[in-house]
Scaffold this motif. Structure first.
Motif, PDB file in Angstrom:
ATOM      1  N   ASN A  29       0.813  -1.214   0.000  1.00 45.64           N
ATOM      2  CA  ASN A  29       0.000   0.000   0.000  1.00 45.64           C
ATOM      3  C   ASN A  29       0.847   1.265   0.000  1.00 45.64           C
ATOM      4  OD1 ASN A  29      -2.287  -1.537  -0.014  1.00 45.64           O
ATOM      5  ND2 ASN A  29      -2.754  -1.279   2.153  1.00 45.64           N
ATOM      6  N   LYS A  30       2.043   1.187   0.612  1.00 48.01           N
ATOM      7  CA  LYS A  30       2.934   2.344   0.562  1.00 48.01           C
ATOM      8  C   LYS A  30       3.359   2.632  -0.873  1.00 48.01           C
ATOM      9  CE  LYS A  30       7.224   4.216   2.434  1.00 48.01           C
ATOM     10  NZ  LYS A  30       8.399   3.980   3.319  1.00 48.01           N
ATOM     11  N   ALA A  31       3.676   1.564  -1.625  1.00 49.84           N
ATOM     12  CA  ALA A  31       4.029   1.747  -3.037  1.00 49.84           C
ATOM     13  C   ALA A  31       2.830   2.244  -3.835  1.00 49.84           C
ATOM     14  CB  ALA A  31       4.544   0.432  -3.613  1.00 49.84           C
ATOM     15  N   LEU A  32       1.644   1.748  -3.507  1.00 47.66           N
ATOM     16  CA  LEU A  32       0.444   2.134  -4.248  1.00 47.66           C
ATOM     17  C   LEU A  32       0.042   3.568  -3.960  1.00 47.66           C
ATOM     18  CD1 LEU A  32      -1.834   1.129  -6.125  1.00 47.66           C
ATOM     19  CD2 LEU A  32      -3.067   0.367  -4.099  1.00 47.66           C
ATOM     20  N   ILE A  33       0.100   3.991  -2.701  1.00 47.19           N
ATOM     21  CA  ILE A  33      -0.389   5.317  -2.325  1.00 47.19           C
ATOM     22  C   ILE A  33       0.692   6.382  -2.524  1.00 47.19           C
ATOM     23  CG2 ILE A  33      -1.208   6.707  -0.383  1.00 47.19           C
ATOM     24  CD1 ILE A  33      -2.606   4.199   0.674  1.00 47.19           C
ATOM     25  N   SER A  34       1.928   6.092  -2.114  1.00 41.54           N
ATOM     26  CA  SER A  34       2.979   7.110  -2.176  1.00 41.54           C
ATOM     27  C   SER A  34       3.623   7.175  -3.550  1.00 41.54           C
ATOM     28  CB  SER A  34       4.038   6.824  -1.110  1.00 41.54           C
ATOM     29  OG  SER A  34       3.469   6.842   0.175  1.00 41.54           O
ATOM     30  N   LEU A  36       2.791   5.418  -6.565  1.00 39.15           N
ATOM     31  CA  LEU A  36       1.875   5.461  -7.712  1.00 39.15           C
ATOM     32  C   LEU A  36       0.760   6.486  -7.539  1.00 39.15           C
ATOM     33  CD1 LEU A  36       1.591   1.617  -8.372  1.00 39.15           C
ATOM     34  CD2 LEU A  36       3.105   3.276  -9.458  1.00 39.15           C
ATOM     35  N   GLU A  37       0.728   7.177  -6.386  1.00 36.70           N
ATOM     36  CA  GLU A  37      -0.214   8.270  -6.138  1.00 36.70           C
ATOM     37  C   GLU A  37      -1.668   7.832  -6.297  1.00 36.70           C
ATOM     38  OE1 GLU A  37       2.755  11.895  -7.518  1.00 36.70           O
ATOM     39  OE2 GLU A  37       0.910  11.504  -8.631  1.00 36.70           O
ATOM     40  N   PHE A  38      -2.005   6.728  -5.617  1.00 34.59           N
ATOM     41  CA  PHE A  38      -3.400   6.277  -5.541  1.00 34.59           C
ATOM     42  C   PHE A  38      -3.856   6.466  -4.089  1.00 34.59           C
ATOM     43  CE2 PHE A  38      -7.051   3.959  -6.986  1.00 34.59           C
ATOM     44  CZ  PHE A  38      -7.505   3.276  -5.873  1.00 34.59           C
ATOM     45  N   PRO A  39      -4.463   7.638  -3.744  1.00 37.28           N
ATOM     46  CA  PRO A  39      -4.680   7.993  -2.340  1.00 37.28           C
ATOM     47  C   PRO A  39      -5.999   7.535  -1.739  1.00 37.28           C
ATOM     48  CG  PRO A  39      -5.213   9.857  -3.725  1.00 37.28           C
ATOM     49  CD  PRO A  39      -4.835   8.725  -4.655  1.00 37.28           C
ATOM     50  N   PHE A  40      -6.740   6.649  -2.411  1.00 39.72           N
ATOM     51  CA  PHE A  40      -8.102   6.334  -1.971  1.00 39.72           C
ATOM     52  C   PHE A  40      -8.077   5.112  -1.055  1.00 39.72           C
ATOM     53  CE2 PHE A  40      -9.323   9.443  -4.926  1.00 39.72           C
ATOM     54  CZ  PHE A  40      -8.640   9.214  -6.110  1.00 39.72           C
ATOM     55  N   ALA A  41      -7.670   5.331   0.204  1.00 39.46           N
ATOM     56  CA  ALA A  41      -7.456   4.227   1.142  1.00 39.46           C
ATOM     57  C   ALA A  41      -8.760   3.571   1.570  1.00 39.46           C
ATOM     58  CB  ALA A  41      -6.690   4.735   2.363  1.00 39.46           C
ATOM     59  N   LEU A  89     -11.372   5.621  11.496  1.00 38.59           N
ATOM     60  CA  LEU A  89      -9.911   5.615  11.626  1.00 38.59           C
ATOM     61  C   LEU A  89      -9.256   6.383  10.485  1.00 38.59           C
ATOM     62  CD1 LEU A  89      -9.195   1.968  12.845  1.00 38.59           C
ATOM     63  CD2 LEU A  89      -8.740   4.075  14.101  1.00 38.59           C
ATOM     64  N   ASN A  90      -9.742   6.194   9.261  1.00 41.57           N
ATOM     65  CA  ASN A  90      -9.191   6.930   8.125  1.00 41.57           C
ATOM     66  C   ASN A  90      -9.462   8.424   8.245  1.00 41.57           C
ATOM     67  OD1 ASN A  90      -8.174   4.616   6.995  1.00 41.57           O
ATOM     68  ND2 ASN A  90      -9.879   4.310   5.593  1.00 41.57           N
ATOM     69  N   LEU A  91     -10.663   8.794   8.685  1.00 41.39           N
ATOM     70  CA  LEU A  91     -10.964  10.207   8.882  1.00 41.39           C
ATOM     71  C   LEU A  91     -10.110  10.813   9.994  1.00 41.39           C
ATOM     72  CD1 LEU A  91     -14.866  10.190   8.576  1.00 41.39           C
ATOM     73  CD2 LEU A  91     -13.255  11.278   7.008  1.00 41.39           C
ATOM     74  N   ASP A 205     -12.906   9.479   0.944  1.00 43.50           N
ATOM     75  CA  ASP A 205     -11.685   9.783   0.194  1.00 43.50           C
ATOM     76  C   ASP A 205     -11.770  11.151  -0.484  1.00 43.50           C
ATOM     77  OD1 ASP A 205     -11.332   6.318  -0.814  1.00 43.50           O
ATOM     78  OD2 ASP A 205     -10.506   7.392   0.902  1.00 43.50           O
ATOM     79  N   GLN A 206     -12.950  11.513  -0.967  1.00 41.30           N
ATOM     80  CA  GLN A 206     -13.131  12.843  -1.566  1.00 41.30           C
ATOM     81  C   GLN A 206     -12.905  13.934  -0.525  1.00 41.30           C
ATOM     82  OE1 GLN A 206     -14.015  13.493  -4.796  1.00 41.30           O
ATOM     83  NE2 GLN A 206     -14.191  15.718  -4.595  1.00 41.30           N
ATOM     84  N   CYS A 207     -13.365  13.697   0.690  1.00 38.77           N
ATOM     85  CA  CYS A 207     -13.199  14.665   1.768  1.00 38.77           C
ATOM     86  C   CYS A 207     -11.740  14.805   2.178  1.00 38.77           C
ATOM     87  CB  CYS A 207     -14.054  14.250   2.967  1.00 38.77           C
ATOM     88  SG  CYS A 207     -13.909  15.330   4.402  1.00 38.77           S
ATOM     89  N   LEU A 208     -10.994  13.688   2.162  1.00 37.51           N
ATOM     90  CA  LEU A 208      -9.612  13.707   2.631  1.00 37.51           C
ATOM     91  C   LEU A 208      -8.632  14.143   1.557  1.00 37.51           C
ATOM     92  CD1 LEU A 208      -9.544  10.400   4.743  1.00 37.51           C
ATOM     93  CD2 LEU A 208      -9.744  12.747   5.565  1.00 37.51           C
ATOM     94  N   THR A 209      -8.841  13.737   0.320  1.00 39.17           N
ATOM     95  CA  THR A 209      -7.854  13.970  -0.742  1.00 39.17           C
ATOM     96  C   THR A 209      -8.272  15.009  -1.761  1.00 39.17           C
ATOM     97  OG1 THR A 209      -8.753  12.209  -2.166  1.00 39.17           O
ATOM     98  CG2 THR A 209      -7.125  11.576  -0.508  1.00 39.17           C
ATOM     99  N   LYS A 210      -9.546  15.443  -1.720  1.00 42.70           N
ATOM    100  CA  LYS A 210     -10.082  16.377  -2.721  1.00 42.70           C
ATOM    101  C   LYS A 210      -9.994  15.799  -4.134  1.00 42.70           C
ATOM    102  CE  LYS A 210     -10.457  19.213   0.715  1.00 42.70           C
ATOM    103  NZ  LYS A 210     -11.757  19.377   1.388  1.00 42.70           N
ATOM    104  N   LYS A 211     -10.005  14.473  -4.242  1.00 42.52           N
ATOM    105  CA  LYS A 211      -9.958  13.809  -5.545  1.00 42.52           C
ATOM    106  C   LYS A 211     -11.087  12.797  -5.640  1.00 42.52           C
ATOM    107  CE  LYS A 211      -4.924  14.258  -5.959  1.00 42.52           C
ATOM    108  NZ  LYS A 211      -3.631  13.527  -6.108  1.00 42.52           N
ATOM    109  N   ASN A 212     -11.474  12.496  -6.888  1.00 45.03           N
ATOM    110  CA  ASN A 212     -12.566  11.564  -7.144  1.00 45.03           C
ATOM    111  C   ASN A 212     -11.996  10.223  -7.577  1.00 45.03           C
ATOM    112  OD1 ASN A 212     -14.898  10.245  -7.795  1.00 45.03           O
ATOM    113  ND2 ASN A 212     -15.695  11.834  -9.134  1.00 45.03           N
ATOM    114  N   VAL A 213     -12.378   9.161  -6.860  1.00 47.65           N
ATOM    115  CA  VAL A 213     -11.845   7.839  -7.177  1.00 47.65           C
ATOM    116  C   VAL A 213     -12.295   7.368  -8.555  1.00 47.65           C
ATOM    117  CG1 VAL A 213     -13.756   6.629  -6.060  1.00 47.65           C
ATOM    118  CG2 VAL A 213     -11.541   5.498  -6.273  1.00 47.65           C
ATOM    119  N   PHE A 214     -13.465   7.813  -8.998  1.00 48.89           N
ATOM    120  CA  PHE A 214     -13.976   7.376 -10.293  1.00 48.89           C
ATOM    121  C   PHE A 214     -13.340   8.154 -11.451  1.00 48.89           C
ATOM    122  CE2 PHE A 214     -16.924   4.643  -8.303  1.00 48.89           C
ATOM    123  CZ  PHE A 214     -17.488   5.321  -7.244  1.00 48.89           C
TER     124      PHE A 214
END
Length: 846
Positions: A29-34, A36-41, A89-91, A205-214
């Protein structure tokens, strides 16, 4: 007792599976989020649970386990509660600092103990509470670096703690009371957990990252890592339910903090993450707490078994005398009855013996169960704890000694040259580094004392190959490293090498440091005819995280007037050069403070704030307007200024003041003006050639220490020299960042690039980190306004005068907007005049 080793092996496997799968999913997940910049945990967690349910469903179809019915209301409540706890927990992580989030996780253990004590009537001894307190203190000391509180984050943390505690207690309680396995419970609850997270995950995820997963663009590599993460999550979810079901929620949290210690330890071993004495002390305290928790659990379970066995023996002894008493009552009757009573007595004795055997058998079963739980909650954790204790001890000996850092880089020779001829200090550092370790090195660290790191404006590094005419320079990336509690408060910067340095190989690096506001005037106030003296503070030894074999430092002063300097033998002074060294064989982070007091009458020109407006016009011009707030940052002027003395004795009076400034402008500059609040200033001279233009300006009065001046400089440039078209059809402006004034430090620089009205998709590319945002500007004949790209940076020096680009799209049809507006306005004006002349508005008889 033959089942004991098999069960121990199963519990060891469950613990090992939990640790291994947790570490694996953290890395993935560190490789995926940090990377590859996929922040939708949160959404990723819902996918984890969906894949887990599908996997268990396939396993159930293959008869690998039998599903067991659970009340629908119970499993729905349980599944939704666990899903909500993950979201909270994520929030909590998103709205709090890392340190406060870690405190939230640590608070789960005492809250779990409190809830089990109040509602489940479970008793925890003072010894176990003390061991848990030691564990929490150790993990907090090792992993918490900052605490920032806010109301919303605190509320989310409390909700996360409550839902997590209740969810884990229900996991244990449902498995024990309903006699179901962890697989059966996970199979029943996973759909509800996945549903609640799948519905709320994109919103969280939209609230935390200001990005849309879709709206995210999924590449094949990202999809591969998502699939891998989901597969590992099956193991994580299964092992979580397994460990909680067979132990307790508190023991599972203890295991979780063991994972934290292992991640810190192995991060230092495998990834060479920063590891400080604070980490070692915290992990050691946590290990002590986990060891005591394991020991006290084993001791209390054994004591509980002994008490239950003694209680069962007393019950058996009470039953036997009652039988003997009944037979004595009938002994004096007739012989037939006596025989009958004796027969009954024998049968009762046999029943008593069989009862005793059954009780003993039950006690043996209880003993087995208690021993299994004791081994699981106590002794089975000792192996990883002992391993972690051994590794931590080795690390403590390693760090406390003078051995090289993790990659074992050694500096063979180090030469430092410090230029003190102006108020901007430049440090040129040459290092010859050797890799003496067993593995390849991909970076070299540079350390700065806190006083220099605070005033650092530029740090550049380059790899040097060859000598003299065959010398080749390769620029290298330099990035700061966030590390607390370094020796001497050092700040570390990582220099990334072009290629890994093999064992035994050497490389030569050149590092440039530019420092502002590093010279301290002393005395702080001087008269008009006095010279300016300054202090410079540094170290005779080069601060470095590595062992340095040989090192030398040279300081160059503006002239030979040096009032005093610190002597650290060997120290030599010749003319304007002060030499410290050669010093041989110094350990990492060695520091020897020095103070040099010397004369420096160089103008301390500092621009407190500079705003540069670059207006782009597609009619062929580029208009630049620069607003300066200039100050003399040297020793403050004390006394009355005498114009007569200043002009009659220019070499003595006002030696540290300045009355001229030189600006370097682009070639082909035109329409130059220089004015202040009063009006135009005529004391300026412009000269130029095909390569550059130089503008020399004079303020209305000479500037002494503490005096300020505010003025505006404007000029025009031909657009074709700076505006180009890229291959994708976009236009881009190529302009120079920084301040045109030579030998000047800018505390705060703002560049505003005003694009033509009608431009779209503006973006800026700057070769170093800056703050940038968009705003809207209005000028003559504008309707919707112009996009303006704003770039801001603090502590700017001449070395940052590098080109930057502003990209945008522009439709040429917008060039006709202003001419059409003017033509329409004139047409309407003349049409109105003609109508006015031809219309008779008088009132009379027809």
């Amino acid at each position: 007792m033959g089942e004991m080793p098999g069960f121990q092996l199963g519990v060891i496997g469950a613990l090992a599976l939990s640790v291994a799968s947790s570490v694996a999913i953290v890395i993935c997940n560190k490789a995926l989020i940090s990377t590859l910049e996929f922040p939708f945990a949160t959404t990723l967690t819902s996918w984890h649970l969906m894949v887990t349910f599908c996997t268990l469903h396939v396993a159930q179809r293959m008869n690998l386990f039998e599903p067991k019915f659970i009340d629908l209301r119970t499993v729905m409540l349980f599944g939704m509660l666990n899903g909500i706890s993950i979201g909270f927990l994520n929030l909590s992580l998103g709205f709090n600092s890392i340190g406060f989030y870690q405190m939230t996780k640590l608070a789960i253990i005492p809250f779990t103990v409190l809830l089990e004590t109040i509602f489940l009537k479970k008793q925890f001894s003072q010894k176990i509470k003390l061991s848990l307190l030691l564990l929490l203190i150790g993990v907090a000391f090792a992993s918490i670096t900052d605490l920032q509180l806010n109301l919303l984050g605190s509320i989310l943390s409390v909700l996360a703690i409550a839902t997590t505690c209740v969810g884990q207690i229900m996991t244990n309680t449902i498995q024990k009371k309903l006699n179901i396995s962890s697989t059966q419970l996970l199979y029943q609850s996973a759909p509800f957990q996945a549903a609640i997270l799948f519905a709320s995950g994109p919103l969280v995820d939209q609230c935390l990252t200001k990005k849309n997963v879709f709206a995210y663009k999924y590449s094949p590599l990202v999809l591969s890592f998502i699939v891998l993460s989901c597969l590992i999550a099956v193991s994580v979810n299964f092992s979580t339910f397994l460990v909680i079901g067979k132990t307790s929620p508190v023991t599972y949290q203890v295991l979780g903090h063991l994972k934290t210690c292992l991640i810190l330890t192995f991060g230092y071993t495998l990834l060479h993450d920063p590891f400080t004495t604070r980490n070692i002390i915290g992990i050691s305290i946590a290990i002590l707490g986990m060891g005591l928790y394991s020991y006290f659990c084993a001791y209390e379970n054994k004591k509980k078994q002994t008490n239950e066995l003694s209680l069962a023996s007393e019950q058996i002894k009470v039953t036997t005398p009652l039988l003997d008493a009944k037979s004595t009552v009938h002994h004096d009757k007739e012989g037939r009855e006596v025989k009958k009573i004796d027969g009954v007595k024998d049968s009762l004795v046999q029943d008593s013996k069989s009862t005793e055997l059954r009780l003993c058998s039950r006690e043996r079963e209880r003993e087995k169960t208690a021993m299994l739980k004791s081994a699981m909650e106590g002794r089975l954790l000792l192996r990883p704890l002992l391993l972690l204790l051994l590794i931590s001890s080795l690390f403590f000996l390693k760090i406390s000694s003078s051995s090289p850092p993790p990659q074992q880089i050694q500096i063979l020779t180090a030469e430092r040259r410090i230029d003190l001829t102006s108020h901007i200090v430049r440090v040129f550092l040459t290092l010859k580094a050797e890799n003496t370790g067993a593995s390849q090195a991909s970076e070299v660290l540079v350390a700065l004392p806190p006083t220099q790191a605070e005033h650092l404006a530029v740090i550049k590094a380059a790899a040097i190959e060859g000598k003299r005419k065959k010398k080749t320079v390769h620029p290298l990336d330099v990035n700061p490293i966030e590390l607390a509690d370094t020796p001497n408060g050092a700040f570390l910067y990582s220099i990334s090498l072009l290629k890994p340095l093999k064992t035994g190989d050497t490389t030569t690096l050149e590092v440039l440091l530019v420092l502002t506001h590093s010279l301290e005037p002393f005395p702080k106030e001087i008269g008009q005819s006095e010279s300016q003296l300054v202090y410079y503070r540094d170290s005779a030894l080069i601060l470095s995280p590595y062992h340095i074999r040989e090192q030398t430092t040279y300081l160059k002063t503006p002239n030979t007037k040096v009032e005093s300097y610190t002597v650290v033998n060997p120290t030599n002074r010749a003319g304007t050069e002060l030499k410290y060294g050669r010093y041989d064989s110094h350990s990492p982070y060695s520091y020897s403070p020095i103070l040099v007091h010397f004369e420096n009458n160089h103008p301390f020109a500092v621009v407190e704030e500079l705003v540069r407006e670059v207006e782009v016009s597609h009619w062929g011009s580029l208009q630049i307007t620069e607003h300066y707030k200039l100050v003399h940052a040297g020793a403050k002027h004390n006394g009355i200024f005498s114009r007569v003395e200043y002009q009659s004795r220019p070499s003595v009076s006002g030696a540290s003041s300045f009355k001229r400034l030189l600006l370097t402008l682009p070639p082909r500059v035109h329409s130059v003006y220089y004015r202040d609040e009063i009006g135009n200033i005529s004391s300026s001279h412009l000269r130029g050639d095909s390569y550059k233009s130089e503008l020399e300006i004079e303020p209305r009065y000479p500037l002494f220490g503490g005096w300020k001046a505010t003025f505006v400089i404007g000029y025009g440039l031909p657009l074709q020299d700076f505006l180009f078209e890229s291959s994708d059809g976009r236009r881009y402006l190529n302009f120079t960042f920084g301040c045109p004034l030579l030998e000047t430090a800018v505390n705060k620089l703002t560049i505003k690039v005003v694009l033509p009205e009608g431009s779209t998709e503006p973006s800026a590319v700057v070769p170093f980190p800056v703050e940038q945002y968009l705003e809207t500007s209005y000028s003559y004949l504008d309707i919707v306004g112009r996009h303006t790209v704003v770039l801001k940076k603090e502590n700017v020096v001449q070395e940052l005068n590098a080109p930057f680009q502003v990209y945008y799209r522009f439709n040429p049809i917008f060039l006709l907007a202003e001419p059409l507006m003017l033509a329409s306005a004139f047409f309407l004006f003349f049409a109105g005049c003609i109508a006015y002349l031809h219309v008779d508005l008088s009132i009379r008889k027809s």
